[in-house]
Scaffold this motif. Structure first.
Motif, PDB file in Angstrom:
ATOM      1  N   UNK A 832       0.831  -1.204   0.000  1.00  9.92           N
ATOM      2  CA  UNK A 832       0.000   0.000   0.000  1.00  9.92           C
ATOM      3  C   UNK A 832       0.867   1.256   0.000  1.00  9.92           C
ATOM      4  N   UNK A 833       1.902   1.270   0.852  1.00  8.72           N
ATOM      5  CA  UNK A 833       2.733   2.468   0.998  1.00  8.72           C
ATOM      6  C   UNK A 833       3.704   2.656  -0.161  1.00  8.72           C
ATOM      7  N   UNK A 834       3.870   1.615  -0.980  1.00  4.68           N
ATOM      8  CA  UNK A 834       4.719   1.768  -2.175  1.00  4.68           C
ATOM      9  C   UNK A 834       3.891   2.123  -3.407  1.00  4.68           C
ATOM     10  N   UNK A 843      -5.682  10.525   2.692  1.00  2.00           N
ATOM     11  CA  UNK A 843      -5.523  11.570   3.718  1.00  2.00           C
ATOM     12  C   UNK A 843      -4.271  11.311   4.556  1.00  2.00           C
ATOM     13  N   UNK A 844      -3.684  12.373   5.035  1.00  2.00           N
ATOM     14  CA  UNK A 844      -2.447  12.263   5.804  1.00  2.00           C
ATOM     15  C   UNK A 844      -2.629  11.364   7.031  1.00  2.00           C
ATOM     16  N   UNK A 845      -3.794  11.464   7.684  1.00  2.00           N
ATOM     17  CA  UNK A 845      -4.044  10.658   8.886  1.00  2.00           C
ATOM     18  C   UNK A 845      -4.046   9.159   8.556  1.00  2.00           C
ATOM     19  N   UNK A 846      -4.607   8.808   7.382  1.00  2.00           N
ATOM     20  CA  UNK A 846      -4.637   7.401   6.958  1.00  2.00           C
ATOM     21  C   UNK A 846      -3.228   6.906   6.681  1.00  2.00           C
ATOM     22  N   UNK A 847      -2.423   7.737   5.987  1.00  2.00           N
ATOM     23  CA  UNK A 847      -1.031   7.363   5.703  1.00  2.00           C
ATOM     24  C   UNK A 847      -0.260   7.123   6.995  1.00  2.00           C
ATOM     25  N   UNK A 848      -0.447   8.027   7.975  1.00  2.00           N
ATOM     26  CA  UNK A 848       0.290   7.901   9.230  1.00  2.00           C
ATOM     27  C   UNK A 848      -0.133   6.651   9.980  1.00  2.00           C
ATOM     28  N   UNK A 849      -1.426   6.336   9.943  1.00  2.00           N
ATOM     29  CA  UNK A 849      -1.921   5.114  10.608  1.00  2.00           C
ATOM     30  C   UNK A 849      -1.268   3.875  10.010  1.00  2.00           C
ATOM     31  N   UNK A 851       1.627   3.757   8.368  1.00  2.00           N
ATOM     32  CA  UNK A 851       3.062   3.767   8.696  1.00  2.00           C
ATOM     33  C   UNK A 851       3.293   3.275  10.120  1.00  2.00           C
ATOM     34  N   UNK A 852       2.444   3.745  11.042  1.00  2.00           N
ATOM     35  CA  UNK A 852       2.562   3.302  12.438  1.00  2.00           C
ATOM     36  C   UNK A 852       2.284   1.804  12.543  1.00  2.00           C
ATOM     37  N   UNK A 853       1.277   1.322  11.790  1.00  2.00           N
ATOM     38  CA  UNK A 853       0.947  -0.102  11.801  1.00  2.00           C
ATOM     39  C   UNK A 853       2.087  -0.956  11.278  1.00  2.00           C
ATOM     40  N   UNK A 854       2.762  -0.468  10.231  1.00  2.00           N
ATOM     41  CA  UNK A 854       3.898  -1.203   9.653  1.00  2.00           C
ATOM     42  C   UNK A 854       5.045  -1.296  10.652  1.00  2.00           C
ATOM     43  N   UNK A 855       5.345  -0.179  11.316  1.00  2.00           N
ATOM     44  CA  UNK A 855       6.439  -0.174  12.287  1.00  2.00           C
ATOM     45  C   UNK A 855       6.138  -1.127  13.448  1.00  2.00           C
ATOM     46  N   UNK A 856       4.874  -1.117  13.929  1.00  2.00           N
ATOM     47  CA  UNK A 856       4.490  -1.990  15.045  1.00  2.00           C
ATOM     48  C   UNK A 856       4.565  -3.461  14.642  1.00  2.00           C
TER      49      UNK A 856
END
Length: 872
Positions: A832-834, A843-849, A851-856
């Protein structure tokens, strides 16, 4: 001890005992007072108009914490209590009560009205004081003052006369903020709110060519009767040829001129602006610049007058629609648009405020010059520090302060007018004669002073300044002013920085040549759990008494304090109250455990602590003392409360008590430390700390001294070595527990564990603590990595649990399943992020969610992979 702590049976009883013994007074701690140490803080006097709200509870809690701390630290302490007469608000309350009975204040007269107001003050003031006592606060009640008691009346007259004689108080016709119900208001008494109104475009015909007209836009069409000009910008090409010509006001046929002024914003509306000098702040200045006529179109009650033709006798806001309808019927309205603007409202009665020319008394703005200079030279310090910027911004733009109020309740302005024409200010309430002609035919100004004038004197008038002989039969000492002025500090809400704090600064500095306090702590607002401001309309008001009844005074105080970080709003919730209640339960259960093992605990004597565990907890206590004191000294109340909480819950209860089960000889020492720690807790939770202290001493408050006048704990040198040893022991326990949990043996007792240390510390003599709390029959120190073991790596050691005899098949299968799921989740999120299209449109909030999910997910995968590696 009872099974549970019951604050209802303790708090009121303990408070009464301590008050009756005089502990709250300046000599209440005489046995521990140290020379040349004084502390003074002023209670922001609550209005006598109602009951306390949760914001008051926060202010008084913080003031009580610092006062109790200073009292226990050997200071001669004065916390000055009192109430404010609240001119406008109190008069409004009493007027409404009379009107409910069909009576107006004019019908009963000034003297009878004031008598009824004093009766209300006694009733309401008593309720407020009762609420404060329920909160457990400890001001010097014997010195309670009221802003209209005889002594403070004298002080107000003295301050007024001094400023009057210096030329800093003047009287004149000025444009003021006018409430048609409450009269003149200062700028800070006007609340500006967004208003969804209308913008009316009105046609004004040219006098010499009535078929032509100019269009003006206004939000207050009823004021056009007071127009004495219309103005345009001299650079506006559209209207340059009209400058100097005359217009005819619709309906009333009065002629006015078109003038030019750079004040006009050519981009607003039509670029043509009506000028109503008597009813608009900006127009007032324009009128003075252009020598325009000032026409007042309504009286003090907002009733339209003769200038308004057929609309005479109507209230100005009620007339608006009727005026517009008449203008429309005659063709003088071009259009009406929806329009949002800011409208000023009276902060008390919520009436729309009007700019109005009136003869009033003013304090000149230069009174603040010296105070501003002193503050910026370091004479006072704000907490949080950024408030000095707001203080400077407001003070440097200070306007003359309107101090006269058209009320009956308040300090009567001490100015007298003789029939000989002489005017003077007098400190005597009833002068005998005119100082000029010697006659007795004079009258007093009918107005009263703004409430904030008298409360601005609070830091020193309460200490006897200007009180004359009014206190000769009281307990106040002649040394009060020299001992307690300037006050040590002020604690209040930021929302009255300009109402009260700034005025105390310049009035005190003017009267005594010195700022009234060295430190100014401004706390934020108390809001609900969602961060919303509390209001009746939102239905989220919190009554402090309800919270005390449901939980306790201690719990409410502690919750407010631990949430009160400098510069941040306090978000109250039942969840936070429950956490504080859990804390009190933890303390109570800890005391029960200690008392089950030892009947009575002696006072803490550091030299009598011999066990290794006792020494460790003692040194953790010393650190807590130092950090709590440091936080209190810098007014970080939440950090102080949090530090006490962490010591008592985490360090003492969770570890000290648990470790003592492996060394019961340490319990008597731990009990003495815990008993001493109740003094550390006392300023925050005065009741349960008092109760538990006496339980641990096998005494009761009725026949012994309160800990509120014991010395606040001080720490001697800290033994870092014993702390390091026990920190390593605790780390080993936690590490073994983690290793056990990886093989589903978390609560089971295992036969053996190994510890490999990264340091040279020797903890071989402390393995009994580790074995008991980690539930291991045997623990061995090793220098090697133990193969075929469940392994945990922490900062200073590694722990190993041999897998011999442990069936790991199911565990490995579970971990592999987790690993597979995590790998799929990671692949999905990475795809998704690629995806450039997704990244560009999401939306920026969706992207950040994501990214945070991937890191976790990656972090979890690393842990699962590590656990599998240990097991295979």
């Amino acid at each position: 001890m009872a099974e549970f702590y019951d604050p209802k049976t303790i708090e009121e009883k303990f408070y009464k005992i301590c008050e009756e013994r005089g502990y709250f007074e300046i000599d209440g701690n005489k046995n521990i007072q140290e020379d040349n140490k004084t502390f003074c803080i002023m209670m922001p006097p609550p209005n006598v108009t109602g009951v306390l709200h949760i914001g008051h509870a926060l202010t008084f809690t913080l003031q009580d914490i610092i006062t109790r701390y200073k009292r226990m630290d050997g200071y001669k302490t004065l916390w000055q209590p009192g109430l404010d007469h609240a001119g406008i608000a109190t008069q409004n309350v009493v007027e409404k009560q009379l009107l409910a009975s069909g009576i107006t204040k004019e019908q009963i007269g000034r003297e009878e009205f004031l008598k009824k107001t004093w009766e209300w003050k006694e009733k309401s003031g008593g309720q407020i004081v009762y609420q404060m006592r329920r909160l457990g606060i400890t001001p010097a009640w014997s010195r309670e003052r009221f802003t209209m008691d005889e002594g403070l009346k004298n002080a107000v007259r003295k301050a007024f006369v001094s400023l009057y004689n210096k030329g800093l108080i003047i009287r004149g016709n000025y444009m003021v903020n006018w409430c048609t119900h409450d009269g003149a208001l200062s700028d800070v008494e006007v609340e500006h709110k967004a208003n969804k109104g209308k913008l009316y475009h009105l046609k004004y015909p040219l006098a010499d060519e009535k078929s032509k007209f100019v269009v003006v836009a206004t939000t207050r069409p009823e004021t056009y009767f007071g127009d004495t000009a219309v103005m345009v910008n001299p650079n506006d090409e559209r209207y340059r040829n009209l400058i100097g010509k005359e217009l005819i006001l619709p309906l009333i046929e009065r002629k006015i001129k078109i003038i030019a002024d750079n004040h006009v914003d050519m981009s607003f509306g039509t670029g043509v602006v009506k000028v109503t000098p008597a009813h608009d702040t900006n127009d007032y200045e324009v009128g003075k610049r252009h020598n325009l006529e000032f026409i007042t179109i309504f009286d003090e009650k907002g009733i339209l007058n003769d200038y308004c033709a057929k609309f005479k006798g109507l209230e100005r806001l009620e007339a608006r629609d009727m005026v517009v309808a008449e203008l429309e019927s005659k063709g003088f309205v071009e259009k009406i648009e929806d329009y949002e603007n800011q409208v000023g409202y009276c902060y008390r009665c919520k009436n729309v405020v009007e700019p109005y020319i009136s003869k009033q008394w003013f304090v000149k703005s230069e009174i603040a010059d010296e105070a501003i200079k002193s503050v910026n030279e370091g004479g006072a310090k704000f907490y949080p520090s950024h408030w000095i910027n707001s203080f400077n911004a407001w003070m440097r733009e200070l306007k003359d302060w309107c101090i006269s109020r058209q009320l009956w309740w308040g300090h009567r302005i001490p100015v007298f007018y003789c029939e000989c024409g002489h005017e003077w200010a007098d400190e005597n309430e009833k002068p005998l004669k005119c100082p000029k002609c010697g006659g007795d035919k004079f009258t007093q100004d009918p107005d009263v002073l703004d409430t904030w004038f008298s409360s601005g004197l609070w830091p020193f008038s309460t200490l006897g300044w200007g009180n004359g002989n009014a206190l000769k039969n009281e307990k106040w000492l002649e040394s009060d002013l020299s001992e307690f002025y300037p006050n040590s500090m002020l604690i209040t809400g930021f929302d009255i920085l300009f109402f009260w704090v700034a005025r105390m600064m310049f009035q005190s500095n003017n009267a005594l040549g010195e700022l009234p306090f060295k430190d100014i702590y401004l706390h934020a607002l108390v809001k609900d759990k969602d961060g919303k401001k509390m209001s009746k309309s939102s239905g989220n008001i919190i009554d402090p008494l309800d919270m005390i009844d449901e939980y306790s005074a201690d719990i409410l105080r502690f919750t407010l304090t631990i949430l009160c970080a400098q510069g941040r709003d306090v978000r109250m919730s039942d969840e936070q109250m429950v956490l504080s209640r859990n804390f009190t339960n933890k303390l109570y259960n800890a005391t029960k455990f200690l008392r089950m093992n030892v009947d009575k605990f002696s006072d803490l004597d550091e030299n009598a602590v011999h066990t290794e565990l006792g020494k460790y907890i003692l040194n953790r206590f010393k650190i807590a003392i130092n950090e709590t004191r440091k936080a209190l000294d810098s007014y970080r109340f939440n950090d102080a409360a949090d530090r006490v909480y962490k010591f008592l819950w985490d360090e003492f209860c969770d570890w000290g008590i648990e470790l003592s089960k492996a060394d019961k000889s340490a319990i008597s020492e731990l009990g003495s430390i815990f008993k001493e720690s109740m003094k550390l807790l006392s300023p925050f939770m005065p009741f349960i700390s008092e109760y538990l202290y006496h339980e641990l001493s096998s005494t009761n408050l009725e026949n012994s001294t309160s800990i509120m006048i014991f010395k606040y704990p001080k720490a001697s040198k800290i033994d870092e070595a014993i702390i390091s040893k026990f920190e390593l022991i605790i780390e080993a326990i936690i590490s073994i527990r983690r290793a056990k949990s990886t093989i589903d043996q978390g609560n089971a007792k295992i036969s053996k564990a190994f510890i490999k240390l990264n340091s040279n510390l020797d903890i071989a003599n402390y393995l009994n603590f580790i074995k008991l709390l980690a539930k291991c029959e045997n623990v061995e120190i090793t220098k090697d990595i133990i193969p075929n073991s469940a392994r945990d790596v922490s900062e200073n050691l590694e722990s190993f649990i041999p897998l011999a005899g442990v069936d790991t098949t199911a565990i490995i299968a579970r971990l592999n399943s987790q690993k597979s799921k995590l790998e799929k989740e990671i692949a999905k999120l990475e795809n998704m992020l690629s995806n450039e299209k997704f990244v560009a449109n999401a939306p920026q909030a969706v992207l950040q969610t994501n990214k945070d999910g991937l890191a976790a997910a990656k972090d979890k995968l690393a842990k699962v992979t590590n656990e599998l590696g240990n097991l295979t």
